[in-house]
Design a protein around this motif. Structure first.
Motif, PDB file in Angstrom:
ATOM      1  N   ASP A  37     -56.640  57.749 141.709  1.00 53.67           N
ATOM      2  CA  ASP A  37     -56.879  58.100 140.306  1.00 53.67           C
ATOM      3  C   ASP A  37     -57.257  56.891 139.463  1.00 53.67           C
ATOM      4  N   ASP A  38     -56.731  55.709 139.787  1.00 54.39           N
ATOM      5  CA  ASP A  38     -56.960  54.517 138.978  1.00 54.39           C
ATOM      6  C   ASP A  38     -57.241  53.326 139.881  1.00 54.39           C
ATOM      7  N   GLU A  40     -58.546  50.554 139.295  1.00 56.94           N
ATOM      8  CA  GLU A  40     -58.335  49.253 138.670  1.00 56.94           C
ATOM      9  C   GLU A  40     -56.854  48.917 138.512  1.00 56.94           C
ATOM     10  N   ASN A  41     -55.955  49.845 138.894  1.00 57.09           N
ATOM     11  CA  ASN A  41     -54.532  49.595 138.735  1.00 57.09           C
ATOM     12  C   ASN A  41     -54.075  48.517 139.708  1.00 57.09           C
ATOM     13  N   VAL A  75     -50.023  54.812 135.355  1.00 55.70           N
ATOM     14  CA  VAL A  75     -51.293  54.930 136.078  1.00 55.70           C
ATOM     15  C   VAL A  75     -52.236  55.801 135.262  1.00 55.70           C
ATOM     16  N   ALA A  76     -53.391  55.278 134.953  1.00 49.50           N
ATOM     17  CA  ALA A  76     -54.366  56.021 134.157  1.00 49.50           C
ATOM     18  C   ALA A  76     -54.921  57.202 134.943  1.00 49.50           C
ATOM     19  N   ASN A  77     -55.075  58.356 134.279  1.00 48.82           N
ATOM     20  CA  ASN A  77     -55.672  59.567 134.865  1.00 48.82           C
ATOM     21  C   ASN A  77     -54.927  60.042 136.109  1.00 48.82           C
TER      22      ASN A  77
END
Length: 478
Positions: free
Chosen positions: A103-104, A106-107, A122-124
């Motif tokens: 989902d992310d 770049e995390n 965590v984004a999205n």
């Protein structure tokens, strides 16, 4: 600054929640499944799964690869999981995990973690993968493609990830795991001379039916086996969703035709063209015996069901209470998640404040050390500059003394020189003066003589002119 904070918080999370199941999403620029290529014959993954929403995942646990998964972010279910039979575990403990990188990307998280531990960080989350909330109250279970019962303890823990699960009804999930377990242990493992060369692919074919409009319910479950040994063989099995008691055996080539166009599951067909007919018949006979035994058991169970009408009525009556209980459990789970999320925010806020203080203190120490260093470095420079200035001042004093001495001595020296030169110039000038005087006197006399001669000549000329003017002319004799 933010990266440092995130790293420290992540390390705190690892220390608080140990035992994370580690996984790695493999990029398109990497070949195959990286470390998880070992779960494919010849370390060559299946070919033909080329959609951009197909994500390769090397599922790891305790920093060791356990199995490989090809995940569909469009359907939010795995298309297949590749694994090897290890050893059936005695105890099963469900501990579901998710993959943050799906989902992310770049995390900073690079491991599979418990879903409750990353809510809000965590984004999205859930945009490309299924979550536990997608199954709650849906009537479907999280059915494992790679069954936990075919794995020993460490491998078993790694199977409980939502990237290895598809929506199955409770009865179908039970029959799938039972059928696959019996087929692998009783039909496939005994007929592969080298058990470490038995490669298994368990997959699902997505359908248009979706749980909560998000997670695709598979229309077919399948298993492909390859024994890459001296006496190699391969086999395919298919179970339809509309018939939980079905279990059809077929050649791997026939199974590939039911999947995406151009799909090729095993390198070199896993000896399908040269496999022993006797070995194949023995495996199919074992599969048939397993299937027949299950059907007899089902018939007996059907008779028992027919005699349990009262229990059916009791089940119908109890259904509302069960649903209420499920709702209460769901509310309780959400409340617990909210509490954990609130605690996480508090820890994050406190941790952020502490980190800000540590960061400010660190900046102050660095600035202080920098100032001291600059002062220490400037001391030799200042001392050298003072010494140079003293030396230049001394040179200036010497120059002034020399200049003053020269100015003082220049007046008497000139006077003496001029005084000494006076006699020379005076005595040497007398002959010149005498000569000039003689020249002047001679010139005067010469001038007087010339003037007298000129005067006389004038008078003579005048007298002659007068005589010629006034005296009459006579004869030539006169």
């Amino acid at each position: 600054e933010w990266t440092m904070k995130t790293s420290i918080v992540f390390l705190l999370c690892i220390s608080v929640f140990p035992g994370f199941s580690q996984g790695r999403v493999v990029g398109d620029d990497e070949t195959g499944f990286a470390e998880c290529n070992m779960f494919f014959p010849g370390q060559v993954p299946p070919e033909g799964f080329t959609e951009p929403f197909h994500v390769k995942i090397c599922q790891q646990y305790n920093k060791e690869p356990r199995f490989a998964t090809l995940y569909s972010t469009k359907d939010k279910i795995p298309l297949y999981s590749a694994f090897k039979y290890t050893k059936a575990a005695q105890n099963e403990e469900e501990n579901w995990l998710v993959e943050p990188q799906i989902d992310d990307p770049e995390n900073d998280l690079r491991e599979m973690v418990h879903e409750a531990n990353i809510v809000g960080t965590v984004a999205n989350l859930g945009a490309n993968q299924a979550l536990t909330s997608d199954y709650v109250g849906s009537g479907y279970e999280r059915g494992l493609l790679n069954p936990s019962l075919l794995n020993e303890e460490d491998f078993q823990m790694a199977t409980y990830t939502l990237t290895n699960a598809v929506p199955l009804s409770p009865s179908l999930s039970k029959s799938w795991h039972r059928d696959i377990g019996r087929v692998v242990e009783q039909a496939l493992v005994p007929h592969c001379s080298r058990k470490d060369h038995l490669y298994l692919l368990a997959g699902a074919i997505p359908s248009s039916v979706r749980v909560k409009g998000k997670v695709s319910v598979p229309e077919t479950l399948w298993l492909a086996a390859c024994c890459d040994a001296p006496e190699g063989w391969s086999l395919g099995l298919v179970k339809k969703m509309n018939d939980e008691n079905s279990l059809v055996d077929l050649a791997v080539g026939e199974l590939e035709k039911q999947l995406l166009a151009g799909v090729h599951l095993f390198k070199g067909n896993c000896g399908e063209d040269n496999q022993s007919q006797g070995k194949t018949e023995a495996i199919l006979q074992a599969v048939s015996q397993i299937r027949s035994g299950e059907q007899v058991g089902i018939s007996d169970n059907q008779e028992a069901k027919d005699s349990g009408f009262v229990r059916k009525v009791a089940g119908i009556i109890a259904t509302p209470f069960i649903k209420i209980l499920e709702l209460i459990i769901y509310v309780f789970v959400e409340l617990v998640k909210f509490v954990f999320y609130f605690l996480w925010l508090v820890i994050k806020r406190v941790g952020g404040t502490v980190l800000d203080g540590v960061y400010s203190l660190w900046n102050g120490v660095v600035s202080y050390l920098k100032a001291i260093s600059m002062v220490l470095i400037s001391i030799p420079y200042d001392v050298g500059r003072v010494i140079v200035n003293i030396f230049l001042g001394f040179l200036q004093i010497v120059q002034d003394v020399v200049s003053l001495t020269y100015s003082i001595l220049r007046i008497p020296v000139g006077f003496v020189l001029h005084l000494a030169a006076f006699p020379y110039h005076s005595i040497c000038a007398i002959p010149s003066v005498l000569r000039d005087m003689a020249t002047g006197i001679g010139g005067t006399f010469s001038l007087v003589i010339d003037a007298t001669a000129a005067l006389l000549h004038g008078f003579y000329y005048l007298a002659g002119h007068i005589v010629k003017r006034f005296v009459p002319k006579g004869s030539s004799d006169d």
